[in-house]
Design a protein around this motif. Structure first.
Motif, short mmCIF file in Angstrom:
data_model
loop_
_atom_site.label_atom_id
_atom_site.label_comp_id
_atom_site.label_asym_id
_atom_site.label_seq_id
_atom_site.Cartn_x
_atom_site.Cartn_y
_atom_site.Cartn_z
N MET A 73 16.64 -23.60 -43.75
CA MET A 73 17.20 -23.73 -42.40
C MET A 73 18.44 -22.86 -42.27
N SER A 74 18.81 -22.57 -41.05
CA SER A 74 20.00 -21.73 -40.82
C SER A 74 21.26 -22.52 -41.10
N PRO A 75 22.38 -21.82 -41.36
CA PRO A 75 23.64 -22.53 -41.60
C PRO A 75 24.01 -23.50 -40.49
N ALA A 76 23.74 -23.11 -39.24
CA ALA A 76 24.08 -23.99 -38.11
C ALA A 76 23.23 -25.26 -38.15
N SER A 77 21.93 -25.08 -38.43
CA SER A 77 21.06 -26.25 -38.51
C SER A 77 21.45 -27.15 -39.66
N LEU A 78 21.81 -26.53 -40.82
CA LEU A 78 22.21 -27.32 -41.97
C LEU A 78 23.44 -28.16 -41.66
N LYS A 79 24.41 -27.55 -40.92
CA LYS A 79 25.60 -28.31 -40.54
C LYS A 79 25.24 -29.53 -39.70
N THR A 80 24.29 -29.31 -38.77
CA THR A 80 23.85 -30.43 -37.90
C THR A 80 23.20 -31.53 -38.73
N TYR A 81 22.32 -31.12 -39.66
CA TYR A 81 21.63 -32.09 -40.51
C TYR A 81 22.62 -32.89 -41.34
N VAL A 82 23.56 -32.19 -41.98
CA VAL A 82 24.54 -32.86 -42.83
C VAL A 82 25.37 -33.85 -42.02
N SER A 83 25.76 -33.45 -40.82
CA SER A 83 26.53 -34.35 -39.96
C SER A 83 25.73 -35.60 -39.62
N GLU A 84 24.46 -35.40 -39.28
CA GLU A 84 23.61 -36.54 -38.93
C GLU A 84 23.35 -37.43 -40.14
N TRP A 85 23.20 -36.80 -41.33
CA TRP A 85 23.03 -37.62 -42.55
C TRP A 85 24.26 -38.49 -42.77
N GLU A 86 25.43 -37.87 -42.66
CA GLU A 86 26.67 -38.58 -42.95
C GLU A 86 26.93 -39.70 -41.96
N ASN A 87 26.49 -39.53 -40.72
CA ASN A 87 26.73 -40.54 -39.68
C ASN A 87 25.57 -41.52 -39.51
N GLY A 88 24.56 -41.40 -40.36
CA GLY A 88 23.44 -42.34 -40.34
C GLY A 88 22.50 -42.17 -39.18
N ARG A 89 22.54 -40.99 -38.52
CA ARG A 89 21.64 -40.78 -37.39
C ARG A 89 20.31 -40.15 -37.81
N ARG A 90 20.21 -39.70 -39.04
CA ARG A 90 18.98 -39.09 -39.54
C ARG A 90 18.83 -39.49 -41.01
N SER A 91 17.61 -39.88 -41.38
CA SER A 91 17.36 -40.21 -42.78
C SER A 91 17.13 -38.93 -43.57
N VAL A 92 17.44 -38.98 -44.85
CA VAL A 92 17.27 -37.81 -45.72
C VAL A 92 15.85 -37.82 -46.27
N GLY A 93 15.07 -36.79 -45.94
CA GLY A 93 13.70 -36.71 -46.42
C GLY A 93 13.63 -36.43 -47.90
N GLU A 94 12.45 -36.68 -48.49
CA GLU A 94 12.31 -36.55 -49.94
C GLU A 94 12.57 -35.11 -50.40
N ASP A 95 12.12 -34.12 -49.63
CA ASP A 95 12.36 -32.72 -50.02
C ASP A 95 13.86 -32.44 -50.09
N ASP A 96 14.60 -32.92 -49.08
CA ASP A 96 16.05 -32.69 -49.06
C ASP A 96 16.75 -33.49 -50.16
N ARG A 97 16.23 -34.69 -50.45
CA ARG A 97 16.80 -35.48 -51.54
C ARG A 97 16.68 -34.72 -52.86
N SER A 98 15.54 -34.11 -53.07
CA SER A 98 15.32 -33.36 -54.32
C SER A 98 16.31 -32.22 -54.45
#
Length: 347
Positions: free
Chosen positions: A1-26
């Protein structure tokens, strides 16, 4: 994913708005060199749930230790009270209480560990389940009756009691009759008789043979029906006693067998059945209200077959009163058929 998308994902992970998928967990485990518990703290919650579950299981097992012989006898006594009430007053008023009683027994069995402690509980459960099965059948709950008898058979197997198993099979055969499967019912009752011959008390064998005679008559096997009645009479112990401690749900002595024989001969169309039924009625214990109703229906059928319509109507009237008192849908259905026959003959 692009740096901008990664920032969005990380923010959502940290705030509990998105679960971390198994691929990302790995990927994250590889980057940080940490496991899931260290990264996300989830295992601690899982362990807490498991600890609670094991604690609850341990509590239930500990509680089951109170189910000693005294408690088993108390539970058996409760079943006997339900049985007495049922034969006098009928099934509808007992449904909820008996259901709760069976649940108590099932829970007691489920959390009792040692086989030596389980067997007495299973014996009481099998007896209670057969009673519930017959009650359900009497009010038209065919599927519920079937399930109760399946429970009774499982409990009988747990109790290592061939007599309880055979009795549950014998009563279950009547569910098949009412469900329109009389031939299969006949096969089942014959297997029950065969299994009980060398392993059940004589009174239980006699009961099973009488049931075989009735179902043989229903499927039109007159010779087999008479032979089964003879075996029932030969097996039945003498005297007025009607119970056996091995299977408390069986009530049978010479008077009861007379009534049963009259019922079978009525099903076979034998007019001599009326005399036998009248003799049984004279000797009958007045506490067997529902059984008296069944006997009077047999008498109505016998009188009708003999052309005595007045007597048939009177017996049907008395049987209707007893069926209404006990709430027996099964007897009401039988009465509806004989009443229709009498009315048709009148016209």
């Amino acid at each position: 994913m692009s740096p901008a998308s990664l920032k969005t994902y990380v923010s959502e992970w940290e705030n509990g708005r998105r679960s971390v998928g198994e691929d990302d967990r790995s990927i994250l485990r590889s980057i940080y060199g940490l496991n899931d518990q260290e990264l996300f703290g989830e295992q601690a919650e899982v362990h807490s749930v498991l600890d609670d579950a094991y604690s609850e299981l341990a509590r239930r097992i500990e509680e089951s230790k109170s189910v000693d012989l005294g408690m088993v006898n108390t539970l058996a006594g409760q079943t006997e009270l339900f049985r007495s009430w049922d034969r006098q007053m009928g099934a509808p008023s007992l449904a909820d209480q008996l259901s709760a009683h069976i649940s108590t027994l099932e829970n007691a069995l489920a959390y009792t560990v040692l086989p030596s402690a389980r067997r007495p509980v299973a014996r009481v459960l099998s007896g209670a389940a057969t009673l519930a099965g017959w009650q359900a059948l009497d009010v038209g709950g065919v599927d519920r009756a079937w399930r109760h008898y399946e429970l009774a058979r499982r409990a009988a197997a747990e109790a290592q009691s061939p007599a309880l198993m055979a009795h549950a099979m014998g009563e279950q055969a009547y569910v098949l009759v009412d469900a329109g499967k009389p031939d299969l019912a006949y096969e089942l009752i014959c297997e029950a008789v065969s299994s009980a011959q060398d392993s059940a008390p004589d009174r239980v064998v006699a009961w099973l043979c009488a049931a075989e005679a009735e179902i043989a008559a229903i499927v039109g096997q007159a010779d087999a029906s008479h032979a089964a009645l003879e075996r029932a009479a030969a097996s039945l112990p003498g005297g007025d006693e009607m119970r056996d401690p091995e299977v408390p749900g069986v009530f049978l002595n010479d008077t009861h067998l007379k009534r049963w024989r009259g019922n079978v001969r009525t099903l076979l169309g034998e007019t001599e059945a009326v005399g036998e039924l009248c003799a049984a009625l004279e000797l009958m214990d007045g506490t067997f209200t529902r059984a008296e109703g069944s006997l009077r229906i047999d008498l109505a059928q016998g009188y009708f077959a003999s052309g005595k319509l007045g007597e048939a109507r009177e017996q049907a009237r008395l049987a209707r009163s007893l069926a209404n008192r006990t709430g027996s849908l099964r007897n009401r259905r039988r009465l509806d058929r004989i009443t229709l026959q009498i009315s048709t003959e009148d016209n």
